[in-house]
Motif scaffolding. Sequence first.
Motif, PDB file in Angstrom:
ATOM      1  N   ALA A  25       1.131   4.087  -2.908  1.00 63.87           N
ATOM      2  CA  ALA A  25       0.901   5.510  -2.639  1.00 63.87           C
ATOM      3  C   ALA A  25       2.056   6.347  -3.178  1.00 63.87           C
ATOM      4  CB  ALA A  25       0.727   5.738  -1.140  1.00 63.87           C
ATOM      5  N   LEU A  76      -6.239  -0.044  -9.892  1.00 60.29           N
ATOM      6  CA  LEU A  76      -5.365  -0.465  -8.793  1.00 60.29           C
ATOM      7  C   LEU A  76      -5.856  -1.729  -8.103  1.00 60.29           C
ATOM      8  CD1 LEU A  76      -3.324   1.643  -6.454  1.00 60.29           C
ATOM      9  CD2 LEU A  76      -4.869   0.071  -5.339  1.00 60.29           C
ATOM     10  N   MET A  77      -7.149  -1.776  -7.767  1.00 62.88           N
ATOM     11  CA  MET A  77      -7.607  -2.887  -6.928  1.00 62.88           C
ATOM     12  C   MET A  77      -7.550  -4.245  -7.630  1.00 62.88           C
ATOM     13  SD  MET A  77     -10.462  -1.200  -4.493  1.00 62.88           S
ATOM     14  CE  MET A  77     -11.089   0.175  -5.417  1.00 62.88           C
ATOM     15  N   ALA A 103       0.838  -1.202   0.000  1.00 59.16           N
ATOM     16  CA  ALA A 103       0.000   0.000   0.000  1.00 59.16           C
ATOM     17  C   ALA A 103       0.873   1.252   0.000  1.00 59.16           C
ATOM     18  CB  ALA A 103      -0.919   0.000   1.218  1.00 59.16           C
ATOM     19  N   LEU A 110      -9.844  -6.920   0.831  1.00 63.90           N
ATOM     20  CA  LEU A 110      -9.895  -5.858   1.842  1.00 63.90           C
ATOM     21  C   LEU A 110      -8.562  -5.106   1.897  1.00 63.90           C
ATOM     22  CD1 LEU A 110     -12.122  -4.920   3.841  1.00 63.90           C
ATOM     23  CD2 LEU A 110     -10.857  -6.102   5.625  1.00 63.90           C
ATOM     24  N   GLU A 111      -7.441  -5.839   1.792  1.00 61.65           N
ATOM     25  CA  GLU A 111      -6.126  -5.176   1.802  1.00 61.65           C
ATOM     26  C   GLU A 111      -5.946  -4.294   0.576  1.00 61.65           C
ATOM     27  OE1 GLU A 111      -3.278  -8.351   4.205  1.00 61.65           O
ATOM     28  OE2 GLU A 111      -3.802  -8.712   2.116  1.00 61.65           O
ATOM     29  N   GLN A 166      -8.340  -2.825  -1.063  1.00 59.95           N
ATOM     30  CA  GLN A 166      -9.175  -1.640  -0.876  1.00 59.95           C
ATOM     31  C   GLN A 166      -8.491  -0.650   0.061  1.00 59.95           C
ATOM     32  OE1 GLN A 166     -13.424  -3.908  -1.643  1.00 59.95           O
ATOM     33  NE2 GLN A 166     -13.207  -2.711   0.209  1.00 59.95           N
ATOM     34  N   CYS A 167      -7.860  -1.191   1.091  1.00 61.21           N
ATOM     35  CA  CYS A 167      -7.123  -0.352   2.034  1.00 61.21           C
ATOM     36  C   CYS A 167      -5.988   0.362   1.295  1.00 61.21           C
ATOM     37  CB  CYS A 167      -6.577  -1.231   3.162  1.00 61.21           C
ATOM     38  SG  CYS A 167      -5.787  -0.312   4.465  1.00 61.21           S
ATOM     39  N   ALA A 168      -5.273  -0.384   0.437  1.00 57.11           N
ATOM     40  CA  ALA A 168      -4.169   0.211  -0.330  1.00 57.11           C
ATOM     41  C   ALA A 168      -4.686   1.317  -1.232  1.00 57.11           C
ATOM     42  CB  ALA A 168      -3.475  -0.867  -1.166  1.00 57.11           C
ATOM     43  N   ASN A 169      -5.841   1.115  -1.833  1.00 51.17           N
ATOM     44  CA  ASN A 169      -6.413   2.136  -2.719  1.00 51.17           C
ATOM     45  C   ASN A 169      -6.752   3.405  -1.949  1.00 51.17           C
ATOM     46  OD1 ASN A 169      -7.412   2.973  -5.322  1.00 51.17           O
ATOM     47  ND2 ASN A 169      -9.437   2.881  -4.387  1.00 51.17           N
ATOM     48  N   LEU A 170      -7.310   3.235  -0.762  1.00 54.81           N
ATOM     49  CA  LEU A 170      -7.650   4.401   0.064  1.00 54.81           C
ATOM     50  C   LEU A 170      -6.394   5.203   0.392  1.00 54.81           C
ATOM     51  CD1 LEU A 170     -10.174   2.659   2.463  1.00 54.81           C
ATOM     52  CD2 LEU A 170     -10.715   4.555   0.950  1.00 54.81           C
ATOM     53  N   ILE A 171      -5.328   4.469   0.793  1.00 54.64           N
ATOM     54  CA  ILE A 171      -4.089   5.155   1.174  1.00 54.64           C
ATOM     55  C   ILE A 171      -3.456   5.827  -0.043  1.00 54.64           C
ATOM     56  CG2 ILE A 171      -1.752   4.768   2.048  1.00 54.64           C
ATOM     57  CD1 ILE A 171      -3.025   2.547   3.809  1.00 54.64           C
ATOM     58  N   ALA A 172      -3.485   5.135  -1.189  1.00 54.54           N
ATOM     59  CA  ALA A 172      -2.863   5.685  -2.397  1.00 54.54           C
ATOM     60  C   ALA A 172      -3.589   6.940  -2.875  1.00 54.54           C
ATOM     61  CB  ALA A 172      -2.852   4.635  -3.512  1.00 54.54           C
ATOM     62  N   TYR A 173      -4.854   7.072  -2.510  1.00 52.52           N
ATOM     63  CA  TYR A 173      -5.637   8.235  -2.951  1.00 52.52           C
ATOM     64  C   TYR A 173      -5.215   9.504  -2.209  1.00 52.52           C
ATOM     65  CZ  TYR A 173      -9.865  10.929  -4.080  1.00 52.52           C
ATOM     66  OH  TYR A 173     -10.741  11.874  -4.532  1.00 52.52           O
ATOM     67  N   MET A 220      -3.905  -5.324  -7.897  1.00 52.23           N
ATOM     68  CA  MET A 220      -3.324  -5.668  -6.602  1.00 52.23           C
ATOM     69  C   MET A 220      -3.755  -7.057  -6.140  1.00 52.23           C
ATOM     70  SD  MET A 220      -1.191  -3.627  -5.268  1.00 52.23           S
ATOM     71  CE  MET A 220      -0.778  -2.184  -4.330  1.00 52.23           C
TER      72      MET A 220
END
Lengths: 127, 140
Positions: A87, B24-25, A83, B37-38, B40-47, B28
């Motif tokens: 980012a 991305l999702m 992640a 779920l991981e 989705q978490c990575a996508n949130l952080i990357a945003y 990944m």
Amino acid sequence: MNFVKRWGTMARTTRKRQTLLGLMTGLINGAFGGGGGMFAVPMLIDMGKEQHDAQATAMALILPMTVATAVAYVWRAGITWQAIWAALGSIPGAWLGARWMGRMRSVWLSRLFAAFALLAGIRMLLL
Amino acid sequence: MLSALIGFASGAISGLGLGGGTVLMPLMTAFVGLSQLEAQCANLIAYLPSASVALRAHIRARRVDGALVRKLLIWGFLGMAAGIAVAFFLPNAWLKKGFAVFLIGVGLWQFREGERAHRREKRQDSGPDGCGEGGNARDR
């Protein structure tokens, strides 16, 4: 007094649409960890906003929700190295993408994106 | 390293205004081996980093309708809470299927809208005044 009544209905539907817009954007973004903009931008355009204003307003709506959702997700699923790498990679990517925006409004880009989403969706559904 | 490349690609696509998480999702989960779920978490952080920068530019350019955002956010947070609950209590496999259906919907919609915009531009290019640069005009 007909126009007063009509104005009343319009205001009500606007409020209803705003409620739907807020709820659905939050629901999609929370459940799928993104994608709220795919719903919010066309909806805002439909409510009369110009494309760029719609994107900016959707971003202002989604960013605070993303912060809150990310906190909840990290608490639940933990943070992965992948992640953090993603980012870091997205920063120059977004910069380049924004610079290309004016030049690459090609229909093929849109088709490629649509095809990718379709294929990825079908693959994930079957596997 | 692969994650950084995927992040780069998704960043470029969201910079183009097309929705980076769509790329991305799935990548990944397919190539990096994260669970749904991981990912989705990575996508949130990357945003977060690029969106913060972009949003500041949008606010400075006065493109954000602040009053509307405040009204929408109340409902947005309610929906978000429900969404998070769904993501956390649904088994990963189900979440993945749900996301797959969402992706197919996005693909179909993008195809329709893309073709519509393409036709509109073509019409404008062959118009009498010959100005083809007004791609943002609404056709409804």
